[in-house]
Design an enzyme around this catalytic site. Structure first.
Site, PDB file in Angstrom:
ATOM      1  N   CYS A  23      45.351  97.149  45.642  1.00 26.94           N
ATOM      2  CA  CYS A  23      44.616  96.375  44.648  1.00 26.94           C
ATOM      3  C   CYS A  23      44.035  95.145  45.321  1.00 26.94           C
ATOM      4  O   CYS A  23      44.630  94.607  46.264  1.00 26.94           O
ATOM      5  CB  CYS A  23      45.558  95.969  43.517  1.00 26.94           C
ATOM      6  SG  CYS A  23      44.707  95.329  42.071  1.00 26.94           S
ATOM      7  N   LEU A  67      41.471  91.429  44.678  1.00 28.96           N
ATOM      8  CA  LEU A  67      40.839  90.508  43.722  1.00 28.96           C
ATOM      9  C   LEU A  67      40.401  89.239  44.426  1.00 28.96           C
ATOM     10  O   LEU A  67      41.138  88.684  45.244  1.00 28.96           O
ATOM     11  CB  LEU A  67      41.820  90.144  42.607  1.00 28.96           C
ATOM     12  CG  LEU A  67      41.403  88.996  41.674  1.00 28.96           C
ATOM     13  CD1 LEU A  67      40.271  89.443  40.757  1.00 28.96           C
ATOM     14  CD2 LEU A  67      42.585  88.501  40.868  1.00 28.96           C
ATOM     15  N   THR A  68      39.204  88.773  44.111  1.00 32.28           N
ATOM     16  CA  THR A  68      38.764  87.422  44.444  1.00 32.28           C
ATOM     17  C   THR A  68      38.699  86.638  43.142  1.00 32.28           C
ATOM     18  O   THR A  68      38.070  87.096  42.183  1.00 32.28           O
ATOM     19  CB  THR A  68      37.383  87.422  45.122  1.00 32.28           C
ATOM     20  OG1 THR A  68      37.411  88.259  46.269  1.00 32.28           O
ATOM     21  CG2 THR A  68      36.991  86.018  45.530  1.00 32.28           C
ATOM     22  N   GLN A 103      34.050  83.594  43.985  1.00 32.48           N
ATOM     23  CA  GLN A 103      33.267  84.813  44.160  1.00 32.48           C
ATOM     24  C   GLN A 103      31.874  84.509  44.696  1.00 32.48           C
ATOM     25  O   GLN A 103      31.409  83.383  44.661  1.00 32.48           O
ATOM     26  CB  GLN A 103      33.204  85.579  42.838  1.00 32.48           C
ATOM     27  CG  GLN A 103      34.549  86.179  42.465  1.00 32.48           C
ATOM     28  CD  GLN A 103      34.560  86.823  41.098  1.00 32.48           C
ATOM     29  OE1 GLN A 103      33.544  86.924  40.443  1.00 32.48           O
ATOM     30  NE2 GLN A 103      35.740  87.259  40.667  1.00 32.48           N
ATOM     31  N   LYS A 109      30.989  84.527  47.748  1.00 31.68           N
ATOM     32  CA  LYS A 109      31.043  83.762  48.993  1.00 31.68           C
ATOM     33  C   LYS A 109      31.429  84.643  50.176  1.00 31.68           C
ATOM     34  O   LYS A 109      31.686  84.139  51.268  1.00 31.68           O
ATOM     35  CB  LYS A 109      32.050  82.614  48.855  1.00 31.68           C
ATOM     36  CG  LYS A 109      31.659  81.575  47.808  1.00 31.68           C
ATOM     37  CD  LYS A 109      32.665  80.435  47.764  1.00 31.68           C
ATOM     38  CE  LYS A 109      32.261  79.380  46.746  1.00 31.68           C
ATOM     39  NZ  LYS A 109      33.234  78.245  46.696  1.00 31.68           N
ATOM     40  N   GLY A 110      31.503  85.948  49.955  1.00 36.40           N
ATOM     41  CA  GLY A 110      31.841  86.873  51.026  1.00 36.40           C
ATOM     42  C   GLY A 110      33.315  87.155  51.179  1.00 36.40           C
ATOM     43  O   GLY A 110      33.720  87.891  52.086  1.00 36.40           O
ATOM     44  N   GLY A 150      35.415  88.862  49.147  1.00 42.08           N
ATOM     45  CA  GLY A 150      35.797  90.235  48.818  1.00 42.08           C
ATOM     46  C   GLY A 150      35.619  91.171  50.003  1.00 42.08           C
ATOM     47  O   GLY A 150      36.495  91.987  50.334  1.00 42.08           O
ATOM     48  N   LYS A 151      34.480  91.052  50.683  1.00 40.17           N
ATOM     49  CA  LYS A 151      34.216  91.885  51.852  1.00 40.17           C
ATOM     50  C   LYS A 151      35.160  91.513  52.993  1.00 40.17           C
ATOM     51  O   LYS A 151      35.580  92.381  53.775  1.00 40.17           O
ATOM     52  CB  LYS A 151      32.763  91.717  52.273  1.00 40.17           C
ATOM     53  CG  LYS A 151      31.771  92.239  51.233  1.00 40.17           C
ATOM     54  CD  LYS A 151      30.343  91.844  51.575  1.00 40.17           C
ATOM     55  CE  LYS A 151      29.386  92.285  50.469  1.00 40.17           C
ATOM     56  NZ  LYS A 151      28.017  91.793  50.693  1.00 40.17           N
ATOM     57  N   GLU A 196      43.386 103.106  48.028  1.00 38.11           N
ATOM     58  CA  GLU A 196      44.159 103.989  47.155  1.00 38.11           C
ATOM     59  C   GLU A 196      43.243 104.730  46.187  1.00 38.11           C
ATOM     60  O   GLU A 196      42.288 104.173  45.659  1.00 38.11           O
ATOM     61  CB  GLU A 196      45.194 103.156  46.389  1.00 38.11           C
ATOM     62  CG  GLU A 196      46.403 103.951  45.963  1.00 38.11           C
ATOM     63  CD  GLU A 196      47.569 103.047  45.617  1.00 38.11           C
ATOM     64  OE1 GLU A 196      48.118 103.210  44.504  1.00 38.11           O
ATOM     65  OE2 GLU A 196      47.924 102.196  46.442  1.00 38.11           O
TER      66      GLU A 196
END
Length: 472
Positions: free
Chosen positions: A338, A340-341, A346, A348-349, A351-352, A372
């Site tokens: 799982c 989450l940002t 958010q 701002k890069g 998540g990547k 998963e």
């Protein structure tokens, strides 16, 4: 402070990029407010709640009885208070009217002044054009009763709504946040949405930010009457009142997540938290995460998971930006359960960065990894963007032929994910019993441009980490 029961599972399906901010270009990308030192809020969002509306007109019905009727668009009489399931237009925070469906209703407390005619109720509405995270309580003044409609076929409406999201909008949500646990079948999904249809916590305070929540989270029953919760940003214990948080902060010794710092580059830091060693923190993190993740399965045991918490660091401490979780032992080679940002961080890069970090850990383990399963369509979109950028960068630099196996060894991306990504880009053909990769530079450049920019880079030289081994 609460944290013991009803935590959120980390072992459902994986990553879904939230349709939240993408369902419409008018939806705000971040709904947090930064708190000044004196506790006043500075607006951090594009918008900050619905605009003011004129006072209710009290002369349109028998207010003494609390029941009235009005004529709707289709000639029928509209009974007040409105029934659950009613559809109409509602003025949203952008000042425009949008179609909604009434999900729930409740009477206003006696301390709130009203003048009958249905005005003593407020309604929890779902904006049918938007993601569920934008559902909210509204007053009757915000609803256009002249637009009350008859029931619409749910399947037709859902299909029409899904067509409104363009390919460009879907790509934009790649940076919003990735959410997991899409393993629910249709019946379970309906049951889940019924149980979680109304947000129980409206806002939270976490460090410098006051953040509007997006979804229901199964906090212990004693927190059911709390509109706002106050979180310690370091240990993630949560409280009902600001005074409790202030007393707690004077006693809390933590200035960072309670785990080992495994990465520090500039002001960014990553901590590994063992769910077994830090059970309360893991459970609190799950409660917090569920406020911003929709289809996240409820679970009680965090012992089987490691949590990788990304922080921005300053002289006050290490402030949580986001996280991903990972099973300690996965027979299916899952390297992420799982992710989450948090809303204020958010676009701002980050998540990547978290996705890339999960693959760097897989490389250190000497294993291939994959998120998963099952992946939702939007979850696949997020990962497909990452896989595309990584694989095409290698193909551009690699002059000679390269196999799927070699690509997998270089990137720690599972061979099946590489094959499906290249097939989706029409970059692979099956010739004479084997796959051949087509690597025309112009075609690669076109696909790279379409995949969008990458996130923040992971400086592998700053990663100090050894794979998890069960002690004893």
């Amino acid at each position: 402070m609460g944290s013991l029961e009803g935590t959120v599972a980390e072992n459902g399906g994986a990553a879904e990029a939230a349709a939240a901010a993408a369902a419409t270009t008018t939806a705000p990308s971040c709904n947090g407010k930064q708190l000044e030192e004196n506790g006043n809020a500075v607006d951090m969002a594009q918008t900050d709640g619905p605009p003011a509306f004129p006072a209710a007109d009290c002369g349109d019905g028998p207010g003494a009885t609390g029941v009235t009727t009005r004529k709707g668009r289709f000639g029928g009489l509209v009974a007040l208070p409105l029934e659950v399931g009613t559809r109409m237009l509602c003025r949203w925070r952008d000042g425009k009217f949008h179609p909604v469906k009434v999900i729930e209703r409740r009477k206003l407390p006696p301390t709130v002044s009203f003048c009958g005619g249905g005005h003593e109720y407020e309604y929890y509405v779902h904006y049918t054009e938007f993601n569920r995270r934008l559902d909210e309580w509204v007053k009757l003044d915000q609803l256009d009763l002249d637009t009350v409609e008859a029931d619409v076929d749910e399947k037709v409406e859902d299909k029409a709504t899904s067509l409104k999201m363009t390919r460009h909008q879907k790509r934009k949500i790649d940076e919003t946040h990735v959410e997991g646990h899409e393993e629910l079948d249709a019946a379970s999904l309906r049951e889940h949405e019924e149980f979680t249809k109304v947000k129980n916590i409206a806002t939270i305070e976490l460090g410098r930010y006051e953040i509007e929540t997006w979804y229901f989270s199964p906090f212990p029953p004693e927190y059911n009457d709390c509109v706002k919760l106050f979180f310690c940003e370091f240990c993630l214990n949560f409280m009902k009142r600001k005074e409790q948080l202030q007393r707690h902060m004077r006693k809390c010794d933590l200035k960072h997540p309670p785990g080992d710092e495994i990465y520090r580059c500039g002001t960014l830091s990553m901590f590994e938290v063992d769910g077994k060693k830090n059970k309360v923190y893991g459970q609190n993190l799950c409660y917090l995460a569920k406020l911003f993740l929709d289809h996240k399965t409820l679970y009680y045991d965090v012992d089987l998971f490691l949590f990788y918490v990304l922080c921005e660091c300053d002289d006050r401490g290490c402030h949580m930006v986001g996280y991903f979780s990972k099973e300690k032992h996965s027979e299916e080679s899952y390297n992420l359960a799982c992710i989450l940002t948090l809303p204020p961080y958010q676009r701002k890069g980050y998540g990547k960065f978290l996705i890339a970090f999960s693959y760097e850990l897989s490389k250190k383990e000497g294993k291939v990894g994959t998120p998963e399963r099952p992946l939702s369509d939007l979850g696949l979109l997020s990962y497909r963007g990452y896989w595309t950028r990584v694989l095409l960068d290698i193909l551009k630099k690699h002059k000679s032929n390269i196999s799927i196996k070699e690509l997998s060894d270089m990137t720690a991306i599972k061979a099946d994910d590489i094959l499906s990504t290249l097939q989706s880009l029409d970059l692979i053909q099956y010739r004479k019993g084997q796959h051949a990769i087509c690597a025309d530079p112009k075609v690669l450049d076109r696909h790279l441009k379409a995949a969008g920019r990458g996130g923040l880079d992971v400086d592998v030289s700053k990663l100090i980490w050894t794979p998890f081994k069960e002690q004893g």
